[in-house]
Design an enzyme around this catalytic site. Structure first.
Site, mmCIF file in Angstrom:
data_model
loop_
_atom_site.group_PDB
_atom_site.id
_atom_site.type_symbol
_atom_site.label_atom_id
_atom_site.label_comp_id
_atom_site.label_asym_id
_atom_site.label_seq_id
_atom_site.Cartn_x
_atom_site.Cartn_y
_atom_site.Cartn_z
ATOM 1 N N LYS A 1 0.834 -1.205 0.000
ATOM 2 C CA LYS A 1 0.000 0.000 0.000
ATOM 3 C C LYS A 1 0.875 1.264 0.000
ATOM 4 O O LYS A 1 2.092 1.184 0.213
ATOM 5 C CB LYS A 1 -0.925 -0.042 1.219
ATOM 6 C CG LYS A 1 -1.936 -1.193 1.165
ATOM 7 C CD LYS A 1 -2.919 -1.094 2.326
ATOM 8 C CE LYS A 1 -3.923 -2.217 2.268
ATOM 9 N NZ LYS A 1 -4.955 -2.078 3.330
ATOM 10 N N TYR B 1 -12.323 -2.415 -3.694
ATOM 11 C CA TYR B 1 -12.832 -2.467 -2.322
ATOM 12 C C TYR B 1 -14.374 -2.436 -2.274
ATOM 13 O O TYR B 1 -14.947 -2.052 -1.249
ATOM 14 C CB TYR B 1 -12.256 -1.312 -1.504
ATOM 15 C CG TYR B 1 -10.828 -1.559 -1.030
ATOM 16 C CD1 TYR B 1 -10.495 -2.728 -0.343
ATOM 17 C CD2 TYR B 1 -9.821 -0.614 -1.239
ATOM 18 C CE1 TYR B 1 -9.200 -2.960 0.105
ATOM 19 C CE2 TYR B 1 -8.521 -0.834 -0.784
ATOM 20 C CZ TYR B 1 -8.224 -2.014 -0.110
ATOM 21 O OH TYR B 1 -6.947 -2.241 0.349
ATOM 22 N N ASN C 1 -1.971 -0.234 6.889
ATOM 23 C CA ASN C 1 -1.496 -1.544 7.361
ATOM 24 C C ASN C 1 -0.573 -2.230 6.350
ATOM 25 O O ASN C 1 -0.481 -3.440 6.288
ATOM 26 C CB ASN C 1 -2.670 -2.436 7.770
ATOM 27 C CG ASN C 1 -3.594 -2.758 6.613
ATOM 28 O OD1 ASN C 1 -3.445 -2.205 5.535
ATOM 29 N ND2 ASN C 1 -4.532 -3.650 6.836
ATOM 30 N N HIS D 1 -1.933 -5.410 1.246
ATOM 31 C CA HIS D 1 -3.227 -6.082 1.008
ATOM 32 C C HIS D 1 -2.947 -7.431 0.355
ATOM 33 O O HIS D 1 -2.030 -7.550 -0.453
ATOM 34 C CB HIS D 1 -4.102 -5.243 0.071
ATOM 35 C CG HIS D 1 -5.290 -6.012 -0.444
ATOM 36 N ND1 HIS D 1 -6.464 -6.108 0.254
ATOM 37 C CD2 HIS D 1 -5.447 -6.770 -1.554
ATOM 38 C CE1 HIS D 1 -7.303 -6.884 -0.421
ATOM 39 N NE2 HIS D 1 -6.705 -7.301 -1.530
ATOM 40 N N GLU E 1 -9.196 -9.976 -8.265
ATOM 41 C CA GLU E 1 -8.251 -8.875 -8.048
ATOM 42 C C GLU E 1 -7.106 -8.922 -9.068
ATOM 43 O O GLU E 1 -6.682 -7.880 -9.568
ATOM 44 C CB GLU E 1 -7.736 -8.927 -6.601
ATOM 45 C CG GLU E 1 -8.859 -8.593 -5.621
ATOM 46 C CD GLU E 1 -8.522 -8.827 -4.148
ATOM 47 O OE1 GLU E 1 -7.418 -9.315 -3.849
ATOM 48 O OE2 GLU E 1 -9.383 -8.519 -3.311
HETATM 49 P P1 CMP Z 1 -7.235 -4.704 3.371
HETATM 50 O O1 CMP Z 1 -6.756 -6.071 3.606
HETATM 51 O O2 CMP Z 1 -6.617 -3.912 2.280
HETATM 52 O O3 CMP Z 1 -8.826 -4.769 3.103
HETATM 53 C C1 CMP Z 1 -9.723 -3.766 3.488
HETATM 54 C C2 CMP Z 1 -9.059 -2.670 4.255
HETATM 55 O O4 CMP Z 1 -9.908 -1.835 4.972
HETATM 56 C C3 CMP Z 1 -8.168 -3.279 5.305
HETATM 57 O O5 CMP Z 1 -7.049 -3.883 4.710
HETATM 58 C C4 CMP Z 1 -7.876 -2.082 6.192
HETATM 59 O O6 CMP Z 1 -6.699 -1.381 5.779
HETATM 60 C C5 CMP Z 1 -9.086 -1.206 5.936
HETATM 61 N N1 CMP Z 1 -9.851 -1.026 7.169
HETATM 62 C C6 CMP Z 1 -10.469 -1.968 7.886
HETATM 63 N N2 CMP Z 1 -11.058 -1.407 8.958
HETATM 64 C C7 CMP Z 1 -10.793 -0.086 8.906
HETATM 65 C C8 CMP Z 1 -11.127 1.019 9.727
HETATM 66 N N3 CMP Z 1 -11.859 0.874 10.826
HETATM 67 N N4 CMP Z 1 -10.687 2.239 9.357
HETATM 68 C C9 CMP Z 1 -9.949 2.404 8.216
HETATM 69 N N5 CMP Z 1 -9.607 1.380 7.399
HETATM 70 C C10 CMP Z 1 -10.033 0.163 7.743
#
Ligand code: CMP
Length: 143
Positions: free
Chosen positions: A9, A49, A112, A115, A126
């Site tokens: 990311k 998403y 985080n 993905h 995807e």
């Molecule tokens: P990812 O695995 O990319 O899939 C969906 C993403 O939503 C997840 O990682 C997080 O980065 C994001 N996400 C999930 N919960 C929250 C939240 N409460 N606030 C912001 N982002 C979120």
């Protein structure tokens, strides 16, 4: 052979974690069969998403993922989808175990670092969203 879609990311690219992340999957023994640095459009982000579009954080998620370059990848190997999820760790880095990518490098659930597809269906979807067929290569590699 099973394939998965993984993406460093914008926070991971900014923090120079692309090499470290690629290194972990290479060292594990998976095969890199597609990769590109790209800035995601709003449309692609919303599509990717889509399952989260009713969530309160959807706007923030799309804003963040389009805020800078991501490093999109396709990896291949036996059980790569679930193994990559294990190597990434829990979605919330504060809950992710040490030794996992999010556990070692992440601090917030939004930023985080990485993905990864969560099922064969999402991997296929995807990979198809991010990569043209010609961008996913076939080659042999010794184990
Ligand atoms: P990812 O695995 O990319 O899939 C969906 C993403 O939503 C997840 O990682 C997080 O980065 C994001 N996400 C999930 N919960 C929250 C939240 N409460 N606030 C912001 N982002 C979120």
């Amino acid at each position: 052979m099973e394939k998965t879609f993984l993406m460093v990311k914008p926070d991971g690219v900014q923090r120079n974690l692309v090499g470290e992340i690629v290194k972990r999957f290479e060292a594990k023994g998976f095969k890199l069969v597609g990769a590109k640095l790209m800035v995601i459009s709003n449309d692609l982000a919303a599509n990717h998403y889509g399952e989260h579009k009713e969530r309160p954080f959807f706007g923030e998620l799309v804003n963040f993922i389009t805020s800078g370059p991501v490093f999109a990848m396709v990896w291949e190997g036996e059980n790569v989808i679930l193994t990559a999820r294990d190597m990434m760790g829990k979605t919330n880095p504060l809950e992710a175990a040490s030794g996992t990518i999010r556990g070692d490098f992440g601090m917030t659930v939004g930023k985080n670092v990485i993905h990864g597809s969560d099922s064969p269906e999402s991997a296929e979807r995807e990979i198809g969203l991010f990569f043209d067929k010609s961008e996913v290569v076939t080659y042999s590699k010794q184990d």
